[in-house]
Design a protein around this motif. Sequence first.
Motif, PDB file in Angstrom:
ATOM      1  N   GLY A 146       0.858  -1.385   0.153  1.00 27.21           N
ATOM      2  CA  GLY A 146       0.127  -0.048   0.033  1.00 27.21           C
ATOM      3  C   GLY A 146       0.792   1.266  -0.013  1.00 27.21           C
ATOM      4  O   GLY A 146       0.301   2.451  -0.016  1.00 27.21           O
ATOM      5  N   ILE A 147       2.137   1.063  -0.315  1.00 28.32           N
ATOM      6  CA  ILE A 147       3.001   2.451  -0.039  1.00 28.32           C
ATOM      7  C   ILE A 147       2.814   3.309  -1.371  1.00 28.32           C
ATOM      8  O   ILE A 147       2.644   4.423  -1.425  1.00 28.32           O
ATOM      9  N   TYR A 148       2.944   2.317  -2.521  1.00 30.72           N
ATOM     10  CA  TYR A 148       2.574   3.087  -3.790  1.00 30.72           C
ATOM     11  C   TYR A 148       2.077   2.355  -5.141  1.00 30.72           C
ATOM     12  O   TYR A 148       2.698   1.127  -5.095  1.00 30.72           O
ATOM     13  N   GLY A 149       1.294   2.415  -5.732  1.00 32.34           N
ATOM     14  CA  GLY A 149       0.854   1.981  -6.861  1.00 32.34           C
ATOM     15  C   GLY A 149      -0.405   1.021  -6.457  1.00 32.34           C
ATOM     16  O   GLY A 149      -0.660   0.365  -5.607  1.00 32.34           O
ATOM     17  N   ASP A 150      -1.235   1.107  -7.538  1.00 28.29           N
ATOM     18  CA  ASP A 150      -2.646   0.182  -7.230  1.00 28.29           C
ATOM     19  C   ASP A 150      -2.419  -1.164  -7.238  1.00 28.29           C
ATOM     20  O   ASP A 150      -1.674  -1.543  -8.344  1.00 28.29           O
ATOM     21  N   ILE A 151      -2.979  -2.104  -6.542  1.00 30.67           N
ATOM     22  CA  ILE A 151      -2.725  -3.515  -6.444  1.00 30.67           C
ATOM     23  C   ILE A 151      -3.499  -4.206  -7.606  1.00 30.67           C
ATOM     24  O   ILE A 151      -3.585  -5.229  -8.031  1.00 30.67           O
ATOM     25  N   SER A 152      -4.894  -3.169  -7.892  1.00 29.46           N
ATOM     26  CA  SER A 152      -5.668  -3.952  -9.116  1.00 29.46           C
ATOM     27  C   SER A 152      -6.214  -2.749  -9.584  1.00 29.46           C
ATOM     28  O   SER A 152      -6.209  -1.783  -9.465  1.00 29.46           O
ATOM     29  N   LEU A 153      -7.341  -3.240 -10.938  1.00 32.10           N
ATOM     30  CA  LEU A 153      -7.769  -2.298 -11.535  1.00 32.10           C
ATOM     31  C   LEU A 153      -9.150  -2.568 -11.934  1.00 32.10           C
ATOM     32  O   LEU A 153      -9.288  -3.824 -12.392  1.00 32.10           O
ATOM     33  N   THR A 154     -10.036  -1.971 -11.931  1.00 30.36           N
ATOM     34  CA  THR A 154     -11.481  -2.310 -11.965  1.00 30.36           C
ATOM     35  C   THR A 154     -11.805  -1.502 -13.441  1.00 30.36           C
ATOM     36  O   THR A 154     -11.771  -0.010 -13.427  1.00 30.36           O
ATOM     37  N   GLN A 155     -12.178  -1.916 -14.536  1.00 29.60           N
ATOM     38  CA  GLN A 155     -12.626  -1.492 -15.635  1.00 29.60           C
ATOM     39  C   GLN A 155     -13.359  -2.275 -16.512  1.00 29.60           C
ATOM     40  O   GLN A 155     -13.302  -3.405 -16.441  1.00 29.60           O
ATOM     41  N   VAL A 156     -13.758  -1.761 -17.820  1.00 25.21           N
ATOM     42  CA  VAL A 156     -14.066  -2.778 -19.013  1.00 25.21           C
ATOM     43  C   VAL A 156     -12.915  -3.308 -19.701  1.00 25.21           C
ATOM     44  O   VAL A 156     -12.188  -2.173 -20.165  1.00 25.21           O
ATOM     45  N   PHE A 157     -12.755  -4.519 -19.794  1.00 23.17           N
ATOM     46  CA  PHE A 157     -11.660  -5.008 -20.520  1.00 23.17           C
ATOM     47  C   PHE A 157     -11.933  -5.425 -21.923  1.00 23.17           C
ATOM     48  O   PHE A 157     -11.208  -6.064 -22.543  1.00 23.17           O
ATOM     49  N   GLY A 158     -13.172  -5.558 -22.328  1.00 30.24           N
ATOM     50  CA  GLY A 158     -13.501  -5.503 -23.715  1.00 30.24           C
ATOM     51  C   GLY A 158     -13.580  -7.142 -24.169  1.00 30.24           C
ATOM     52  O   GLY A 158     -13.416  -7.401 -25.382  1.00 30.24           O
TER      53      GLY A 158
END
Length: 410
Positions: free
Chosen positions: A130-142
């Motif tokens: 949790g120091i830097y950078g997102d661990i996951s991504l939520t979006q439309v992946f097509g």
Amino acid sequence: MIKEIYRRLREESPVPRLTFYIGLTIELLMVIIDKSSYINPIEGYLFRLTFLLFACKLLLTSYERWEWALIFVMEAVGLISYRVTGANDIIRIVTFVAACKGIPLKEALKYTFYVTLAGCLAIVALSVTGIYGDISLTQVFGHEAAETTRYIGEAAAEETRYTLGMGHPNALSCMFFMLAALGVYVWFDRMKWYSYLFLMLLNGGVYLLTRSKTSMLITAAFILGACLFTFAKGLRKRTVFYVCGLLVFLLCIAFSVDAAVCAQRVRDAQWNEFFFCNPRDNEHIVLLGKIDRHINGRIISLTDSDNNDGMIQTWSAFSCENNMNYYFDMGWVKVFYRYGVIPGILYVTANLFLLWRLWRRRDACGLALFVMFAVYTVVEAHLISVYIGRNYLLMMMGCEARPYLPNKSA
């Protein structure tokens, strides 16, 4: 006196190797920074610095006359490209490949592996803590059917996939493939069956995190190919495998050019098939449409811009400045679109020369890596980049490797 100082500097001092490895380190760190969430504000200055370092290594290296002639011609091509496009990528790449002479290939690749692995592990560690950078991504992946999203306009469902600090799931799976391929190539002679099993299990784990089918399949194919050459050593010397590698490489180029020619027709055929139950085109276009569905619309993505950027009508001899800022996934198409037809042909020729060297050395693992990189570049543009440290083939083109000496008694 000056000649003697130059000779000692070139042949007896550590300066040439030092300048090369400082430049390589900076290039690798830029690759790692690019994969993280951090935006590098001095990237352009670092590109100039690494160019100067590799140019110093070049000037402190002994070349044959034909090598100097080749370097001069390729640098001239790079200069023309720079004047036309405003991008100095080709000049930097040519200088880097030339500067690789005198550097042992496995030594350079081993160093590249350690730096890249350390950088990727640092990105992952910063993300999961949790120091830097997102661990996951939520979006439309097509990954939904085109009929429900592109034609009807139905909203696609969002998904959550893991990035572990690398910005996108595909970036995470891509870096795993690159590190796995590089690691196996460097330590090919020491690989055991459990090493391949461990990598295959890791590959499955990365797929569960990212759901990136392309990278998972390419990685699995490379691991299986390397495993085959490890335990069936007699196959390493058989020319038929290198000929098959050549055919696969040429097929990748031909398919990419064909996609650039027919992308609009593929898009129209898919539209007609959905609304009129008839593609209204020949079997060739229908086949390309079927392939396009399996590669997540990579072909019709070439028609997403107003100018159909990436299609063959946007190609030219040395490209243009407008082609430097538009991005798409098909790597081989990007070579010709971004850099021009002439530089593209020269890059393909350099790859063919590398394949010839792999055959001369009977470098079977190098063949597996070469072929999988060629296939991967059809659908992804990771290797075709301003970042020299991404493309390990450049080092394989320039660095010195121990040639294969056939057994005359066999």
